[in-house]
Scaffold this motif. Structure first.
Motif, PDB file in Angstrom:
ATOM      1  N   ALA A 269       0.838  -1.206   0.000  1.00 18.10           N
ATOM      2  CA  ALA A 269       0.000   0.000   0.000  1.00 18.10           C
ATOM      3  C   ALA A 269       0.870   1.253   0.000  1.00 18.10           C
ATOM      4  N   ASP A 270       1.935   1.250   0.791  1.00 16.74           N
ATOM      5  CA  ASP A 270       2.859   2.391   0.809  1.00 16.74           C
ATOM      6  C   ASP A 270       3.508   2.604  -0.551  1.00 16.74           C
ATOM      7  N   LYS A 271       3.983   1.520  -1.150  1.00 19.00           N
ATOM      8  CA  LYS A 271       4.654   1.626  -2.453  1.00 19.00           C
ATOM      9  C   LYS A 271       3.697   2.126  -3.527  1.00 19.00           C
ATOM     10  N   MET A 272       2.475   1.601  -3.525  1.00 22.60           N
ATOM     11  CA  MET A 272       1.496   2.051  -4.519  1.00 22.60           C
ATOM     12  C   MET A 272       1.150   3.521  -4.317  1.00 22.60           C
ATOM     13  N   ARG A 273       1.005   3.949  -3.063  1.00 25.03           N
ATOM     14  CA  ARG A 273       0.706   5.354  -2.789  1.00 25.03           C
ATOM     15  C   ARG A 273       1.830   6.246  -3.300  1.00 25.03           C
TER      16      ARG A 273
ATOM     17  N   ASP B 299       4.377  -7.610  -8.177  1.00 24.91           N
ATOM     18  CA  ASP B 299       3.641  -7.310  -6.946  1.00 24.91           C
ATOM     19  C   ASP B 299       2.995  -5.930  -7.007  1.00 24.91           C
ATOM     20  N   ILE B 300       3.788  -4.909  -7.276  1.00 26.51           N
ATOM     21  CA  ILE B 300       3.259  -3.542  -7.300  1.00 26.51           C
ATOM     22  C   ILE B 300       2.335  -3.344  -8.497  1.00 26.51           C
ATOM     23  N   GLY B 301       2.735  -3.858  -9.646  1.00 32.06           N
ATOM     24  CA  GLY B 301       1.895  -3.739 -10.842  1.00 32.06           C
ATOM     25  C   GLY B 301       0.554  -4.421 -10.672  1.00 32.06           C
ATOM     26  N   GLY B 302       0.549  -5.574 -10.014  1.00 35.58           N
ATOM     27  CA  GLY B 302      -0.705  -6.275  -9.758  1.00 35.58           C
ATOM     28  C   GLY B 302      -1.624  -5.466  -8.858  1.00 35.58           C
ATOM     29  N   GLY B 303      -1.037  -4.860  -7.829  1.00 36.68           N
ATOM     30  CA  GLY B 303      -1.827  -4.018  -6.931  1.00 36.68           C
ATOM     31  C   GLY B 303      -2.400  -2.813  -7.642  1.00 36.68           C
ATOM     32  N   LEU B 304      -1.571  -2.177  -8.458  1.00 36.54           N
ATOM     33  CA  LEU B 304      -2.036  -1.012  -9.211  1.00 36.54           C
ATOM     34  C   LEU B 304      -3.122  -1.399 -10.205  1.00 36.54           C
ATOM     35  N   SER B 305      -2.980  -2.558 -10.807  1.00 31.11           N
ATOM     36  CA  SER B 305      -3.976  -3.042 -11.763  1.00 31.11           C
ATOM     37  C   SER B 305      -5.303  -3.348 -11.065  1.00 31.11           C
ATOM     38  N   ARG B 306      -5.241  -3.988  -9.906  1.00 32.99           N
ATOM     39  CA  ARG B 306      -6.471  -4.305  -9.170  1.00 32.99           C
ATOM     40  C   ARG B 306      -7.231  -3.038  -8.783  1.00 32.99           C
ATOM     41  N   LEU B 307      -6.497  -1.962  -8.548  1.00 31.40           N
ATOM     42  CA  LEU B 307      -7.136  -0.686  -8.222  1.00 31.40           C
ATOM     43  C   LEU B 307      -7.539   0.097  -9.473  1.00 31.40           C
ATOM     44  N   ARG B 308      -7.236  -0.468 -10.639  1.00 28.95           N
ATOM     45  CA  ARG B 308      -7.557   0.162 -11.932  1.00 28.95           C
ATOM     46  C   ARG B 308      -7.008   1.586 -12.018  1.00 28.95           C
ATOM     47  N   THR B 309      -5.730   1.735 -11.658  1.00 27.75           N
ATOM     48  CA  THR B 309      -5.100   3.054 -11.653  1.00 27.75           C
ATOM     49  C   THR B 309      -4.667   3.512 -13.035  1.00 27.75           C
ATOM     50  N   GLY B 310      -4.476   2.577 -13.954  1.00 29.15           N
ATOM     51  CA  GLY B 310      -3.996   2.926 -15.282  1.00 29.15           C
ATOM     52  C   GLY B 310      -2.482   3.060 -15.364  1.00 29.15           C
ATOM     53  N   VAL B 311      -1.785   2.857 -14.252  1.00 30.66           N
ATOM     54  CA  VAL B 311      -0.324   2.937 -14.251  1.00 30.66           C
ATOM     55  C   VAL B 311       0.225   1.613 -14.778  1.00 30.66           C
ATOM     56  N   GLY B 312       1.077   1.701 -15.797  1.00 31.31           N
ATOM     57  CA  GLY B 312       1.692   0.511 -16.367  1.00 31.31           C
ATOM     58  C   GLY B 312       3.024   0.219 -15.708  1.00 31.31           C
ATOM     59  N   THR B 313       3.571  -0.949 -16.014  1.00 30.41           N
ATOM     60  CA  THR B 313       4.885  -1.313 -15.491  1.00 30.41           C
ATOM     61  C   THR B 313       5.804  -1.695 -16.649  1.00 30.41           C
ATOM     62  N   MET B 314       7.067  -1.380 -16.476  1.00 32.78           N
ATOM     63  CA  MET B 314       8.080  -1.755 -17.461  1.00 32.78           C
ATOM     64  C   MET B 314       9.364  -2.122 -16.733  1.00 32.78           C
ATOM     65  N   HIS B 315       9.999  -3.171 -17.211  1.00 28.46           N
ATOM     66  CA  HIS B 315      11.302  -3.536 -16.679  1.00 28.46           C
ATOM     67  C   HIS B 315      12.335  -2.607 -17.307  1.00 28.46           C
ATOM     68  N   LEU B 316      13.355  -2.290 -16.556  1.00 24.80           N
ATOM     69  CA  LEU B 316      14.411  -1.412 -17.055  1.00 24.80           C
ATOM     70  C   LEU B 316      14.996  -1.934 -18.366  1.00 24.80           C
ATOM     71  N   ALA B 317      15.122  -3.245 -18.497  1.00 29.05           N
ATOM     72  CA  ALA B 317      15.662  -3.831 -19.724  1.00 29.05           C
ATOM     73  C   ALA B 317      14.789  -3.515 -20.934  1.00 29.05           C
TER      74      ALA B 317
END
Length: 60
Positions: free
Chosen positions: A7-11, A31-49
Motif C-alpha cells: 500500500a505504501d509503495k502504490m501510494r 507485486d506492485i503492478g498487480g496491486g495497481l492493476s487491481r485498483l484500476r489506476t492505469g499505471v503501467g509497469t516496465m522492466h528497465l531492460a
C-alpha cells in the motif's frame, strides 16, 4: 506487513503522477503492478531492460 508495504509503495507511485513504473526486479514489478492493476489506476509497469532495449536503435 507485506500488504502495508504494498500500500505504501502504490501510494508513492500514484503520488508521482507517473504513467509507468520502472524497476529492475521482476517480482517487484509483478507485486506492485498487480496491486495497481487491481485498483484500476492505469499505471503501467516496465522492466528497465525493456526501456534500454527500446532505445537500442537510437544509439550511434
Amino acid at each position: 506487513m507485506s500488504s502495508a508495504m504494498l500500500a505504501d509503495k502504490m501510494r508513492h507511485v500514484l503520488d508521482t503522477g507517473a504513467a509507468y513504473l520502472c524497476a529492475g526486479d521482476n517480482s517487484c514489478l509483478t507485486d506492485i503492478g498487480g496491486g495497481l492493476s487491481r485498483l484500476r489506476t492505469g499505471v503501467g509497469t516496465m522492466h528497465l531492460a525493456e526501456i534500454l532495449a527500446s532505445t537500442e536503435g537510437n544509439l550511434r
